[in-house]
Design an enzyme around this catalytic site. Structure first.
Site, mmCIF file in Angstrom:
data_model
loop_
_atom_site.group_PDB
_atom_site.id
_atom_site.type_symbol
_atom_site.label_atom_id
_atom_site.label_comp_id
_atom_site.label_asym_id
_atom_site.label_seq_id
_atom_site.Cartn_x
_atom_site.Cartn_y
_atom_site.Cartn_z
ATOM 1 N N PHE A 1 0.842 -1.194 0.000
ATOM 2 C CA PHE A 1 0.000 0.000 0.000
ATOM 3 C C PHE A 1 0.885 1.255 0.000
ATOM 4 O O PHE A 1 1.918 1.289 0.671
ATOM 5 C CB PHE A 1 -0.922 -0.009 1.219
ATOM 6 C CG PHE A 1 -1.984 1.045 1.142
ATOM 7 C CD1 PHE A 1 -3.088 0.880 0.326
ATOM 8 C CD2 PHE A 1 -1.855 2.226 1.847
ATOM 9 C CE1 PHE A 1 -4.056 1.866 0.225
ATOM 10 C CE2 PHE A 1 -2.818 3.220 1.759
ATOM 11 C CZ PHE A 1 -3.926 3.045 0.938
ATOM 12 N N ASP B 1 1.332 -5.567 7.849
ATOM 13 C CA ASP B 1 0.172 -4.692 7.753
ATOM 14 C C ASP B 1 -1.053 -5.591 7.549
ATOM 15 O O ASP B 1 -1.153 -6.289 6.535
ATOM 16 C CB ASP B 1 0.343 -3.718 6.585
ATOM 17 C CG ASP B 1 -0.770 -2.672 6.526
ATOM 18 O OD1 ASP B 1 -1.893 -2.977 6.982
ATOM 19 O OD2 ASP B 1 -0.517 -1.570 6.003
ATOM 20 N N TYR C 1 -11.232 0.560 9.821
ATOM 21 C CA TYR C 1 -12.414 1.068 9.108
ATOM 22 C C TYR C 1 -12.820 0.193 7.927
ATOM 23 O O TYR C 1 -13.771 0.500 7.235
ATOM 24 C CB TYR C 1 -12.208 2.524 8.656
ATOM 25 C CG TYR C 1 -10.852 2.827 8.040
ATOM 26 C CD1 TYR C 1 -10.533 2.386 6.766
ATOM 27 C CD2 TYR C 1 -9.900 3.564 8.744
ATOM 28 C CE1 TYR C 1 -9.300 2.663 6.211
ATOM 29 C CE2 TYR C 1 -8.660 3.849 8.196
ATOM 30 C CZ TYR C 1 -8.371 3.396 6.926
ATOM 31 O OH TYR C 1 -7.139 3.665 6.390
ATOM 32 N N LYS C 2 -12.078 -0.899 7.689
ATOM 33 C CA LYS C 2 -12.452 -1.790 6.586
ATOM 34 C C LYS C 2 -13.366 -2.895 7.138
ATOM 35 O O LYS C 2 -14.514 -2.627 7.482
ATOM 36 C CB LYS C 2 -11.209 -2.370 5.941
ATOM 37 C CG LYS C 2 -10.251 -1.311 5.374
ATOM 38 C CD LYS C 2 -9.082 -1.978 4.699
ATOM 39 C CE LYS C 2 -7.940 -1.000 4.422
ATOM 40 N NZ LYS C 2 -8.287 0.048 3.465
ATOM 41 N N ARG D 1 -11.867 -3.250 -8.311
ATOM 42 C CA ARG D 1 -11.730 -4.101 -7.116
ATOM 43 C C ARG D 1 -13.109 -4.363 -6.536
ATOM 44 O O ARG D 1 -13.872 -3.431 -6.299
ATOM 45 C CB ARG D 1 -10.830 -3.385 -6.107
ATOM 46 C CG ARG D 1 -10.291 -4.248 -5.010
ATOM 47 C CD ARG D 1 -9.276 -3.511 -4.154
ATOM 48 N NE ARG D 1 -9.842 -2.373 -3.452
ATOM 49 C CZ ARG D 1 -9.232 -1.700 -2.494
ATOM 50 N NH1 ARG D 1 -8.011 -2.047 -2.121
ATOM 51 N NH2 ARG D 1 -9.794 -0.670 -1.898
HETATM 52 C C1 LIG Z 1 -2.749 -1.914 3.568
HETATM 53 C C2 LIG Z 1 -3.082 -0.531 4.022
HETATM 54 N N1 LIG Z 1 -2.265 0.113 4.872
HETATM 55 C C3 LIG Z 1 -2.541 1.363 5.306
HETATM 56 C C4 LIG Z 1 -3.680 2.027 4.882
HETATM 57 C C5 LIG Z 1 -4.021 3.432 5.293
HETATM 58 O O1 LIG Z 1 -3.438 3.855 6.442
HETATM 59 P P1 LIG Z 1 -4.050 5.070 7.275
HETATM 60 O O2 LIG Z 1 -4.985 4.472 8.291
HETATM 61 O O3 LIG Z 1 -2.878 5.699 7.897
HETATM 62 O O4 LIG Z 1 -4.747 5.979 6.330
HETATM 63 C C6 LIG Z 1 -4.547 1.392 4.008
HETATM 64 C C7 LIG Z 1 -5.752 2.112 3.544
HETATM 65 O O5 LIG Z 1 -6.534 1.722 2.755
HETATM 66 C C8 LIG Z 1 -4.241 0.100 3.560
HETATM 67 O O6 LIG Z 1 -5.052 -0.533 2.700
#
Ligand SMILES: Cc1ncc(COP(=O)(O)O)c(C=O)c1O
Length: 416
Positions: A124, A201, A226-227, A376
């Site tokens: 990401f 992650d 939030y996902k 997606r």
């Molecule tokens: C794999 C991944 N890492 C990090 C993030 C985003 O990080 P943050 O919460 O700092 O915006 C996302 C956002 O979609 C993501 O998919």
């Protein structure tokens, strides 16, 4: 594949009832955003209202007696229900980006002689940028490995890349782009053997795919809420630091929430001997409480059943892609093997952006577009029906048949 088959799958769905826990303002909307923002659980409205009214409204600053440990309390709950983490190793705080920065910095400090950070070119963007910044600040090299044809790096490619110069490996468990799942325990073991730490992650796997951080021997992890955890826009992220590493690591933001005796207000920083040392400042309480609710809702179904349904939903997408969309020029940009795929499917097409726009604007289907060429589709198992998938794919083929996407501007908007 007939629609009746999707209807039958819904009738036999062991966790179909979970959908009733969520708000559906527009029952005709098919929400396959994959997955940037999960739906709103009904119980969240009451929980946040109560925190506002009885906490903030009535108890005012006295409510901090209950809120003070909220990041660790919710972290423990999340760890127990969905991450396979014993208490005291997960905390909720800040954003995924900030947590990644904190843990990557702390990890690099423990490997001073080594000058390589390993990640992937499809990690990401925020992960890549933060690692890039750390490499620039410290004179290190960020080495990005390219995933294989169907996404994913795999253990063998990772082993080949690991050497005595690698300090840190930072990877996504499930790729945001392809949906490929990495073998966390095997890669973690290989990296440890080579003397590196691994930072995972979990943003696209937490709540969708079984995770066993403790028994997998994971060192460090971060992820958003939030996902699939359905905690709402901008809800704070989580971090995991294995017990045995905690006092050996020091994060770079020496804030008062990481201080051992926080309210002694002492002259110098003395970090807590616990997961609390990875906190920085005051938690966003009203945004944090929905994580508790989101975890509770998923826990009612259990992650194994969510995973089974996620596999069945993505399998249906793949079957319909093969029957209807492959002949129209769509490629499968996700692993074919469901065991190697998370809860979303990416379909490649040169007109992916305009096709996504046509689905959103004219078909009441919400996918997302990811550059360069991906539509997606994320059928979140907590609330997506099999008929939703069938209908969305049917509308997608009709968009292609009618070339309906040609009416849309090919320039992507501010948010995609
Ligand atoms: C794999 C991944 N890492 C990090 C993030 C985003 O990080 P943050 O919460 O700092 O915006 C996302 C956002 O979609 C993501 O998919």
């Amino acid at each position: 594949v007939k629609r009746a088959e999707a209807e039958r799958m819904d009738a036999e769905d062991a966790i179909g009832w979970l959908r009733d826990h969520f708000v559906f303002d527009d029952p005709g909307l098919i929400y396959l955003d994959g997955n940037s923002l999960g739906r709103l659980p009904k119980a969240t409205i009451a929980a946040v209202n109560e925190a506002m009214r009885a906490g903030w409204g009535s108890r005012l600053v006295r409510a901090w007696h209950e809120w003070i440990d909220v990041g660790q309390r919710v972290g423990d709950h999340l760890g127990k229900k969905l991450l396979g983490a014993a208490p005291g190793q997960v905390a909720v705080s800040d954003s995924t980006s900030v947590n990644l920065y904190k843990l990557a910095t702390a990890a690099l400090d423990t490997r001073p002689g080594r000058r390589v950070i390993l990640s992937t070119s499809d990690n990401f963007p925020t992960d890549r940028y933060i690692l890039e910044g750390l490499a620039a600040a410290r004179g290190l090299e960020l080495r990005l490995l390219n995933p294989g044809a169907d996404g994913g790096i795999g253990v063998e490619a990772m082993k080949a890349a690991l050497g005595l110069d690698v300090a840190l490996v930072s990877l996504s468990h499930v790729s945001y782009l392809s949906g490929a799942i990495e073998d966390v325990p095997a890669i973690t073991r290989a990296a440890r053997y080579a003397g590196a730490l691994v930072l995972w992650d979990l943003s696209h796997s937490a709540g969708a795919v079984p995770i066993e951080l403790d028994s997998w021997g994971v060192d460090l992890a971060v992820g958003c809420t939030y996902k699939y955890l359905n905690a709402g826009p901008g809800a704070p992220a989580f971090l995991y630091v294995r017990h045995s590493l905690q006092t050996r690591l020091r994060q770079p933001i020496w804030g008062w929430w990481g201080q051992r005796e926080q309210f002694a207000m002492g002259p110098a920083y003395d970090p807590a001997r616990s997961i609390a040392r990875f906190l920085a400042g005051t938690p966003p309480v009203l945004s944090l409480l929905p994580i508790q609710v989101g975890v509770d809702v998923l826990a009612e179904a259990g992650v194994e059943r969510l995973r089974d349904k996620g596999v069945a939903l993505t399998e249906l997408i793949v079957r319909l892609w093969e029957a209807w969309l492959e002949p129209l020029g769509f490629t499968l940009s996700s692993p074919r093997d469901p065991a190697r795929r998370g809860a979303h499917v990416s379909l490649g097409h040169a007109e992916a952006y305009r096709v996504s726009q046509a689905l959103i604007e004219e078909c009441k289907v919400i996918p997302d577009f990811r550059p360069p060429n991906v539509v997606r589709l994320g059928p979140a198992p907590a609330y997506t029906r099999f008929v939703d998938v069938w209908d969305a794919m049917d509308r997608l083929r009709k968009v292609m048949d009618a070339r309906a996407y040609e009416r849309f501007d090919p320039r992507p908007g501010r948010v995609t």
